[in-house]
Motif scaffolding. Structure first.
Motif, PDB file in Angstrom:
ATOM      1  N   PRO A   1      -2.050   0.882  -8.787  1.00  0.00           N
ATOM      2  CA  PRO A   1      -1.803  -0.138  -7.771  1.00  0.00           C
ATOM      3  C   PRO A   1      -0.655   0.246  -6.832  1.00  0.00           C
ATOM      4  N   TYR A   2       0.328   0.994  -7.337  1.00  0.00           N
ATOM      5  CA  TYR A   2       1.421   1.429  -6.482  1.00  0.00           C
ATOM      6  C   TYR A   2       0.940   2.422  -5.431  1.00  0.00           C
ATOM      7  N   LEU A   3       0.037   3.284  -5.819  1.00  0.00           N
ATOM      8  CA  LEU A   3      -0.528   4.248  -4.871  1.00  0.00           C
ATOM      9  C   LEU A   3      -1.314   3.515  -3.775  1.00  0.00           C
TER      10      LEU A   3
ATOM     11  N   GLY B   1      -1.003   0.353  -2.847  1.00  0.00           N
ATOM     12  CA  GLY B   1      -0.060  -0.422  -2.049  1.00  0.00           C
ATOM     13  C   GLY B   1       0.727   0.458  -1.092  1.00  0.00           C
ATOM     14  N   GLY B   2       1.102   1.636  -1.559  1.00  0.00           N
ATOM     15  CA  GLY B   2       1.812   2.581  -0.693  1.00  0.00           C
ATOM     16  C   GLY B   2       0.950   3.038   0.473  1.00  0.00           C
TER      17      GLY B   2
END
Length: 59
Positions: free
Chosen positions: A2-4, A6-7
């Motif tokens: 999810p961080y990827l 979102g980034g």
């Protein structure tokens, strides 16, 4: 993961904002020609001189 995602969304938003609001578009040669044509005065020809008389007139 999810961080990827979102980034990438944030990076996409930053890139879109840069190209929409900060970067000035460059004028191409085609655009310069079109702008010159729209600012030049147009030649007017009176086409009413070439209209045939109305049907049924005695001219």
């Amino acid at each position: 993961m999810p961080y990827l995602f979102g980034g990438l969304v944030v990076l996409n938003a930053i890139t879109l904002g840069y190209y929409l609001f900060l970067k000035q578009p460059s004028t191409t040669q085609t655009l310069q020609i079109a702008q010159a044509e729209t600012t030049q005065p147009l030649v007017f020809t009176n086409s009413a001189e070439y209209i045939p008389p109305a049907i049924g007139s005695k001219d």
